[in-house]
Design an enzyme around this catalytic site. Structure first.
Site, PDB file in Angstrom:
ATOM      1  CE  LYS A 182      33.485  20.719  51.482  1.00  0.00           C
ATOM      2  NZ  LYS A 182      34.355  19.686  51.138  1.00  0.00           N
TER       3      LYS A 182
HETATM    4  P1  NAD Z   1      33.215  20.899  40.186  1.00  0.00           P
HETATM    5  O1  NAD Z   1      32.535  21.912  40.572  1.00  0.00           O
HETATM    6  O2  NAD Z   1      34.480  21.081  39.701  1.00  0.00           O
HETATM    7  O3  NAD Z   1      32.504  19.859  39.072  1.00  0.00           O
HETATM    8  C1  NAD Z   1      31.222  19.551  39.409  1.00  0.00           C
HETATM    9  C2  NAD Z   1      30.660  18.559  38.441  1.00  0.00           C
HETATM   10  O4  NAD Z   1      29.522  18.327  38.660  1.00  0.00           O
HETATM   11  C3  NAD Z   1      30.521  19.496  37.260  1.00  0.00           C
HETATM   12  O5  NAD Z   1      30.806  19.105  35.931  1.00  0.00           O
HETATM   13  C4  NAD Z   1      28.784  19.873  37.348  1.00  0.00           C
HETATM   14  O6  NAD Z   1      28.340  20.063  35.952  1.00  0.00           O
HETATM   15  C5  NAD Z   1      28.508  18.354  37.623  1.00  0.00           C
HETATM   16  N1  NAD Z   1      27.295  18.382  38.270  1.00  0.00           N
HETATM   17  C6  NAD Z   1      26.545  19.169  39.159  1.00  0.00           C
HETATM   18  N2  NAD Z   1      25.419  18.563  39.461  1.00  0.00           N
HETATM   19  C7  NAD Z   1      25.314  17.681  38.619  1.00  0.00           C
HETATM   20  C8  NAD Z   1      24.080  16.755  38.458  1.00  0.00           C
HETATM   21  N3  NAD Z   1      22.861  16.996  39.290  1.00  0.00           N
HETATM   22  N4  NAD Z   1      24.257  15.565  37.514  1.00  0.00           N
HETATM   23  C9  NAD Z   1      25.347  15.631  36.884  1.00  0.00           C
HETATM   24  N5  NAD Z   1      26.329  16.141  36.850  1.00  0.00           N
HETATM   25  C10 NAD Z   1      26.280  17.619  37.666  1.00  0.00           C
HETATM   26  O7  NAD Z   1      33.326  19.979  41.583  1.00  0.00           O
HETATM   27  P2  NAD Z   1      34.705  19.015  42.014  1.00  0.00           P
HETATM   28  O8  NAD Z   1      35.532  19.902  42.827  1.00  0.00           O
HETATM   29  O9  NAD Z   1      35.009  18.063  40.921  1.00  0.00           O
HETATM   30  O10 NAD Z   1      33.645  18.259  43.207  1.00  0.00           O
HETATM   31  C11 NAD Z   1      32.945  17.190  42.826  1.00  0.00           C
HETATM   32  C12 NAD Z   1      32.537  16.313  43.959  1.00  0.00           C
HETATM   33  O11 NAD Z   1      33.637  15.923  44.462  1.00  0.00           O
HETATM   34  C13 NAD Z   1      31.707  16.946  45.282  1.00  0.00           C
HETATM   35  O12 NAD Z   1      30.950  16.185  45.879  1.00  0.00           O
HETATM   36  C14 NAD Z   1      33.102  17.424  46.049  1.00  0.00           C
HETATM   37  O13 NAD Z   1      32.731  17.412  47.356  1.00  0.00           O
HETATM   38  C15 NAD Z   1      33.859  16.207  45.944  1.00  0.00           C
HETATM   39  N6  NAD Z   1      35.190  16.270  46.318  1.00  0.00           N
HETATM   40  C16 NAD Z   1      36.073  17.276  45.538  1.00  0.00           C
HETATM   41  C17 NAD Z   1      37.325  17.270  46.182  1.00  0.00           C
HETATM   42  C18 NAD Z   1      38.167  18.384  45.222  1.00  0.00           C
HETATM   43  O14 NAD Z   1      39.451  18.475  45.503  1.00  0.00           O
HETATM   44  N7  NAD Z   1      37.807  19.045  44.503  1.00  0.00           N
HETATM   45  C19 NAD Z   1      37.872  16.555  46.991  1.00  0.00           C
HETATM   46  C20 NAD Z   1      37.043  15.727  47.644  1.00  0.00           C
HETATM   47  C21 NAD Z   1      35.722  15.234  47.081  1.00  0.00           C
END
Ligand code: NAD
Length: 430
Positions: A122
């Site tokens: 990561k």
């Molecule tokens: P992103 O940046 O696209 O979206 C994050 C979202 O969370 C945004 O809407 C933001 O406003 C919201 N957010 C942030 N802090 C918050 C809080 N305290 N309360 C409520 N909402 C909050 O990120 P993403 O890519 O969608 O990733 C989200 C999660 O999924 C992370 O934990 C990431 O590690 C996990 N994840 C992502 C992927 C991927 O392919 N993008 C794959 C596996 C896991």
């Protein structure tokens, strides 16, 4: 608030408060339970827990107003026994070394659970990218990539998007790497289609969540049709989950993002919300819904709760108040060990992150394969293979959980750890 650096790479098991407060310690708590179930000897546990390599780099950025900001970036390569290091890059104020270590180790166990030939890594920069201009973001991304490029490679370490990073950022990373090493699309995944990205990569994590739910619901005896779903986070994972589950016949009743939350027990109009979010960059203010404090989303009335934002949001106190009988970990490590114990005692079903959100890295694997083959797959093929990989993994986790009488999370850790241990032994690493 920034966390104090731990005195040792792996915090002591006995300090429960430190385990709750430190994401790497929390993940290692789960690791220990899985390692015990897998019968891993003590000296091998330290080997498997400890990251192989940690790189900390300076990232200077000339801001548009002339100031020079000096940011700190990381790339942690946790374990490469089963293949090249693989994992996302996150731009977030809380992306400190312990958070990145935790996420890197989760990637090691996740790639092993879904049996794709990668290790775990990561990366991230400790920054709030929201106020930054496109020019500042591009500069920052290029400098970060140049500085970590010595440890990247198509057969060594392949970054991908995570929080606050996207296909455009991957395109800049690919270009920065390519300017030194020649055209290398397979150096990152989650790229735009025009640069060798894969059909279905953007929706892959949420599509994987949906496939796991479809496989798990009949076996764990909960319904998806008209089920009331609440989602924390409306970024890549949360917004695609809302879109896909809405189409599958679930009723999306609650959604929050960093700015606010909304709730409508009759169901939120998801296509209209997507338009509102595209215009305003938040779900807040969407008409026809009650306003919700973002923190209250986790404890709202619903049948399925999907944390899809940051880690550590469900601690013991929140876990006591959760009303949903099913929690689906689309985010990485959203439940702390103390929160997990409460959910288990209360009989709440937890579908764990190692399995549930693996769709992203599975389709990243397909993208890497397509780049190596120089041959694009169709969306239908991507989704068919994704369903096969993630449903097979669900089956193995479910069977192990039943046979070993373990919670699904620990069964997933047990499978992942056993596979990494076996690869380590076969390679004669120690
Ligand atoms: P992103 O940046 O696209 O979206 C994050 C979202 O969370 C945004 O809407 C933001 O406003 C919201 N957010 C942030 N802090 C918050 C809080 N305290 N309360 C409520 N909402 C909050 O990120 P993403 O890519 O969608 O990733 C989200 C999660 O999924 C992370 O934990 C990431 O590690 C996990 N994840 C992502 C992927 C991927 O392919 N993008 C794959 C596996 C896991």
């Amino acid at each position: 608030m920034p966390r104090a650096a731990p005195a040792t790479v792996v915090p002591a098991d006995s300090d429960l408060a430190a385990i709750e407060a430190n994401p790497f310690a929390a993940v290692n708590r789960y690791f220990d339970l899985g390692a015990t179930a897998a019968g891993i000897e003590n000296d091998y546990r330290m080997l498997l827990k400890t990251p192989y390599r940690e790189m900390r780099v300076e990232v200077p950025v000339r801001m548009d107003d002339g100031r020079l900001e000096v940011l700190i970036g990381y790339r942690v390569q946790h374990n490469g026994a089963r293949g090249p290091y693989k994992g996302g890059v996150r731009y977030h104020p809380e992306a400190d070394l312990d958070e990145i270590r935790a996420l890197a180790s989760i990637m090691t166990w996740k790639t092993a659970v879904v049996d794709i030939p990668f290790g775990g890594a990561k990366g991230g920069i400790q920054v709030d990218p929201k106020p930054m201009s496109q020019n500042e973001l591009k500069q920052m991304t290029r400098r970060y990539t140049e500085h970590i490029s010595y440890i990247l490679g198509i057969n060594r370490d392949i970054p991908a998007p995570d929080m606050n990073t996207n296909a455009q950022i991957m395109a800049w990373m690919m270009d920065a790497y390519g300017s030194k090493h020649g055209y290398t699309p397979g150096i990152v995944t989650g790229k735009p289609l025009e640069l060798g990205g894969s059909p279905g990569r953007e929706s892959a994590t949420a599509q994987g969540v949906a496939y796991v739910l479809q496989a798990a619901a009949p076996e764990l005896d909960f319904k998806l049709q008209d089920a009331r779903v609440a989602i924390q986070g409306f970024g890549n994972v949360g917004s695609w989950a809302a879109r896909i589950l809405d189409k599958m016949g679930c009723r999306i009743v609650g959604i929050s993002d960093i700015m606010g939350g909304i709730y409508n027990g009759d169901g939120i109009d998801v296509p209209r919300l997507l338009k509102h979010n595209a215009d305003t960059k938040t779900v807040k203010g969407f008409k026809g819904c009650d306003e919700l404090d973002p923190g209250d989303l986790l404890t709202c009335e619903c049948d399925i709760l999907i944390p899809a934002a940051v880690g550590g949001v469900i601690d013991a106190e929140v876990a006591e108040r959760i009303k949903a009988p099913v929690v689906v970990e689309a985010a990485n490590h959203p439940v702390t060990p103390a929160g997990d114990a409460v959910l288990e005692r209360r009989g709440v079903i937890v579908l764990p992150d190692l399995l549930v959100n693996a769709g992203g890295v599975i389709v990243s694997y397909f993208e890497w394969v397509q780049n190596i083959q120089e041959f694009r797959w169709t969306l239908a093929r991507v989704n068919e293979e994704l369903e096969r990989f993630i449903t097979d993994a669900w089956r193995q986790v479910r069977v192990t959980s039943l046979q070993e009488r373990l919670p699904l999370r620990i069964a997933a850790y047990m499978i992942g750890i056993s596979r990494v241990m076996e690869a380590t032994r076969l390679r004669g690493y120690v």
